[in-house]
Every structure is written in C-alpha cells, then in structure tokens.
Design a protein around this motif. Structure first.
Motif, PDB file in Angstrom:
ATOM      1  N   CYS A   5       0.831  -1.203   0.000  1.00 57.42           N
ATOM      2  CA  CYS A   5       0.000   0.000   0.000  1.00 57.42           C
ATOM      3  C   CYS A   5       0.866   1.254   0.000  1.00 57.42           C
ATOM      4  CB  CYS A   5      -0.931  -0.002   1.204  1.00 57.42           C
ATOM      5  SG  CYS A   5      -2.081  -1.398   1.193  1.00 57.42           S
ATOM      6  N   ARG A   6       1.937   1.227   0.762  1.00 60.11           N
ATOM      7  CA  ARG A   6       2.855   2.368   0.787  1.00 60.11           C
ATOM      8  C   ARG A   6       3.439   2.594  -0.602  1.00 60.11           C
ATOM      9  NH1 ARG A   6       6.390   0.977   4.715  1.00 60.11           N
ATOM     10  NH2 ARG A   6       5.190   2.060   6.303  1.00 60.11           N
ATOM     11  N   GLU A   7       3.762   1.512  -1.293  1.00 57.00           N
ATOM     12  CA  GLU A   7       4.321   1.633  -2.638  1.00 57.00           C
ATOM     13  C   GLU A   7       3.355   2.359  -3.570  1.00 57.00           C
ATOM     14  OE1 GLU A   7       6.218  -1.238  -6.093  1.00 57.00           O
ATOM     15  OE2 GLU A   7       5.933  -2.027  -4.079  1.00 57.00           O
ATOM     16  N   ILE A   8       2.072   2.086  -3.437  1.00 54.92           N
ATOM     17  CA  ILE A   8       1.069   2.722  -4.291  1.00 54.92           C
ATOM     18  C   ILE A   8       1.016   4.228  -4.056  1.00 54.92           C
ATOM     19  CG2 ILE A   8      -1.427   2.929  -4.696  1.00 54.92           C
ATOM     20  CD1 ILE A   8      -1.558  -0.134  -4.363  1.00 54.92           C
ATOM     21  N   VAL A   9       1.108   4.667  -2.824  1.00 50.95           N
ATOM     22  CA  VAL A   9       0.934   6.100  -2.548  1.00 50.95           C
ATOM     23  C   VAL A   9       2.222   6.912  -2.602  1.00 50.95           C
ATOM     24  CG1 VAL A   9      -1.201   5.798  -1.247  1.00 50.95           C
ATOM     25  CG2 VAL A   9       0.970   5.804  -0.032  1.00 50.95           C
ATOM     26  N   LEU A  19      -4.514   9.220  -9.910  1.00 51.09           N
ATOM     27  CA  LEU A  19      -5.311  10.388 -10.292  1.00 51.09           C
ATOM     28  C   LEU A  19      -6.671   9.939 -10.825  1.00 51.09           C
ATOM     29  CD1 LEU A  19      -5.658  13.395 -10.602  1.00 51.09           C
ATOM     30  CD2 LEU A  19      -4.562  13.235 -12.846  1.00 51.09           C
ATOM     31  N   GLU A  20      -6.687   8.943 -11.696  1.00 54.72           N
ATOM     32  CA  GLU A  20      -7.975   8.459 -12.196  1.00 54.72           C
ATOM     33  C   GLU A  20      -8.830   7.915 -11.056  1.00 54.72           C
ATOM     34  OE1 GLU A  20      -9.457   4.736 -14.712  1.00 54.72           O
ATOM     35  OE2 GLU A  20      -8.327   6.178 -15.917  1.00 54.72           O
ATOM     36  N   PHE A  21      -8.201   7.176 -10.145  1.00 57.01           N
ATOM     37  CA  PHE A  21      -8.907   6.627  -8.978  1.00 57.01           C
ATOM     38  C   PHE A  21      -9.514   7.753  -8.138  1.00 57.01           C
ATOM     39  CE2 PHE A  21      -8.342   5.241  -4.453  1.00 57.01           C
ATOM     40  CZ  PHE A  21      -9.388   4.326  -4.418  1.00 57.01           C
ATOM     41  N   LEU A  22      -8.742   8.802  -7.879  1.00 53.83           N
ATOM     42  CA  LEU A  22      -9.210   9.908  -7.034  1.00 53.83           C
ATOM     43  C   LEU A  22     -10.205  10.817  -7.738  1.00 53.83           C
ATOM     44  CD1 LEU A  22      -5.877  10.841  -5.221  1.00 53.83           C
ATOM     45  CD2 LEU A  22      -7.793   9.487  -4.335  1.00 53.83           C
ATOM     46  N   LEU A  23     -10.253  10.763  -9.059  1.00 53.50           N
ATOM     47  CA  LEU A  23     -11.263  11.538  -9.782  1.00 53.50           C
ATOM     48  C   LEU A  23     -12.591  10.789  -9.847  1.00 53.50           C
ATOM     49  CD1 LEU A  23      -9.124  13.040 -12.687  1.00 53.50           C
ATOM     50  CD2 LEU A  23     -10.009  14.212 -10.657  1.00 53.50           C
ATOM     51  N   GLY A  24     -12.566   9.518  -9.452  1.00 52.88           N
ATOM     52  CA  GLY A  24     -13.793   8.728  -9.394  1.00 52.88           C
ATOM     53  C   GLY A  24     -14.573   9.024  -8.120  1.00 52.88           C
ATOM     54  N   ASP A  25     -15.586   8.220  -7.887  1.00 52.30           N
ATOM     55  CA  ASP A  25     -16.463   8.421  -6.725  1.00 52.30           C
ATOM     56  C   ASP A  25     -15.757   8.061  -5.426  1.00 52.30           C
ATOM     57  OD1 ASP A  25     -18.546   9.145  -8.412  1.00 52.30           O
ATOM     58  OD2 ASP A  25     -19.240   7.078  -8.606  1.00 52.30           O
ATOM     59  N   CYS A  64      -6.513  17.508   0.259  1.00 48.33           N
ATOM     60  CA  CYS A  64      -6.128  16.187   0.768  1.00 48.33           C
ATOM     61  C   CYS A  64      -7.317  15.228   0.835  1.00 48.33           C
ATOM     62  CB  CYS A  64      -5.505  16.311   2.154  1.00 48.33           C
ATOM     63  SG  CYS A  64      -3.881  17.083   2.120  1.00 48.33           S
ATOM     64  N   VAL A  65      -6.984  13.953   0.702  1.00 49.99           N
ATOM     65  CA  VAL A  65      -7.967  12.883   0.845  1.00 49.99           C
ATOM     66  C   VAL A  65      -7.351  11.796   1.722  1.00 49.99           C
ATOM     67  CG1 VAL A  65      -9.016  13.319  -1.418  1.00 49.99           C
ATOM     68  CG2 VAL A  65      -7.185  11.624  -1.217  1.00 49.99           C
ATOM     69  N   VAL A  66      -8.179  10.873   2.155  1.00 49.24           N
ATOM     70  CA  VAL A  66      -7.718   9.701   2.887  1.00 49.24           C
ATOM     71  C   VAL A  66      -7.963   8.488   1.999  1.00 49.24           C
ATOM     72  CG1 VAL A  66      -8.023   8.257   4.933  1.00 49.24           C
ATOM     73  CG2 VAL A  66      -8.241  10.750   5.116  1.00 49.24           C
ATOM     74  N   ILE A  67      -6.929   7.710   1.766  1.00 50.48           N
ATOM     75  CA  ILE A  67      -7.068   6.462   1.021  1.00 50.48           C
ATOM     76  C   ILE A  67      -7.028   5.329   2.033  1.00 50.48           C
ATOM     77  CG2 ILE A  67      -6.102   4.948  -0.747  1.00 50.48           C
ATOM     78  CD1 ILE A  67      -4.796   7.426  -1.991  1.00 50.48           C
ATOM     79  N   MET A  78      -5.382  -0.064   6.611  1.00 50.21           N
ATOM     80  CA  MET A  78      -4.365   0.972   6.672  1.00 50.21           C
ATOM     81  C   MET A  78      -4.928   2.218   6.011  1.00 50.21           C
ATOM     82  SD  MET A  78      -0.707   1.030   4.751  1.00 50.21           S
ATOM     83  CE  MET A  78      -0.620   2.511   3.782  1.00 50.21           C
ATOM     84  N   ALA A  79      -4.618   3.360   6.554  1.00 53.57           N
ATOM     85  CA  ALA A  79      -5.059   4.627   5.963  1.00 53.57           C
ATOM     86  C   ALA A  79      -3.838   5.446   5.568  1.00 53.57           C
ATOM     87  CB  ALA A  79      -5.910   5.409   6.952  1.00 53.57           C
ATOM     88  N   ALA A  80      -3.969   6.159   4.460  1.00 50.75           N
ATOM     89  CA  ALA A  80      -2.897   7.043   4.003  1.00 50.75           C
ATOM     90  C   ALA A  80      -3.504   8.393   3.658  1.00 50.75           C
ATOM     91  CB  ALA A  80      -2.208   6.452   2.775  1.00 50.75           C
ATOM     92  N   THR A  81      -2.905   9.446   4.145  1.00 51.41           N
ATOM     93  CA  THR A  81      -3.301  10.787   3.752  1.00 51.41           C
ATOM     94  C   THR A  81      -2.610  11.100   2.439  1.00 51.41           C
ATOM     95  OG1 THR A  81      -3.446  11.440   6.060  1.00 51.41           O
ATOM     96  CG2 THR A  81      -3.309  13.207   4.446  1.00 51.41           C
ATOM     97  N   TYR A  82      -3.359  11.655   1.494  1.00 50.88           N
ATOM     98  CA  TYR A  82      -2.785  11.891   0.176  1.00 50.88           C
ATOM     99  C   TYR A  82      -3.151  13.293  -0.300  1.00 50.88           C
ATOM    100  CZ  TYR A  82      -0.710  10.512  -4.200  1.00 50.88           C
ATOM    101  OH  TYR A  82       0.125  10.415  -5.281  1.00 50.88           O
ATOM    102  N   ASN A  83      -2.176  13.997  -0.830  1.00 52.28           N
ATOM    103  CA  ASN A  83      -2.392  15.351  -1.322  1.00 52.28           C
ATOM    104  C   ASN A  83      -2.856  15.281  -2.781  1.00 52.28           C
ATOM    105  OD1 ASN A  83      -2.146  17.975  -2.356  1.00 52.28           O
ATOM    106  ND2 ASN A  83      -0.601  18.483  -0.821  1.00 52.28           N
TER     107      ASN A  83
END
Length: 100
Positions: A5-9, A19-25, A64-67, A78-83
């Motif tokens: 998960c850390r690798e993804i963020v 970006l595509e994921f975060l532009l979704g619902d 910011c969002v939480v993934i 696990m939660a990750a804060t993402y800008n």
C-alpha cells in the motif's frame, strides 16, 4: 500489506492510476490487484484480497484525501493521507511537458 500500500501512494509510477482513482467516486471500493493490472503496475506480495477506497479529508478542504486499504483475508486496514492537489499538478506538468 503495509509495504504494498505504501508503494502505491509514494511511487511516482502510480500517479496516473491514482489520479484516475481519485477523480472517481469517493467511497467506491476497488480491488488493488485489479487497479495494478489496469495500469500495468507490478507489486510483489499482493494476495488479491486487498481493496481500497478514498474519502474526503475529514476536516474539509479539497487538497487532501484519505485512502483506505483493507485486507479481507487478514482483516487488517491501513489509511494514508494523500495530497490530491499536488498529484493533479504533478500529472498536469508531465502531460504539458510531453506536448512541448
């Protein structure tokens, strides 16, 4: 699960997919293995039971969002804060640079 998960963020190679994921619902679950296949990302150690979704930052604002990542096999999360704003700027800069 934590390393995958850390690798993804944190890995720049994942930014277009994120970006595509975060532009979704927000709140919509996505299987992490499917996310990786869709964007041709390779992560060692994925069991296929990990899922993720994002939600708006609890204190408001749009930057910011939480993934959230959830492993249905281990019942672990696990939660990750993402800008999100930084991500949009970064991807836009790369797209514009390719057009130049």
């Amino acid at each position: 699960m934590l390393d995958e998960c850390r690798e993804i963020v944190v890995t720049p190679d994942f930014e277009n997919g994120l970006l595509e994921f975060l532009l979704g619902d927000s709140g919509k679950w996505m299987n992490v293995a499917e996310f990786c296949r869709k964007w041709n990302y390779h992560i060692n150690g994925l069991t296929g039971f990990e899922h993720m979704f994002w939600m708006p930052w609890p204190e408001g604002g749009v930057d910011c969002v939480v993934i959230m990542f959830y492993d249905t096999e281990e019942l672990d999360s696990m939660a990750a804060t993402y800008n999100k704003a930084r991500l949009q700027e970064s991807v836009a800069e790369r797209v514009l640079a390719r057009r130049s």
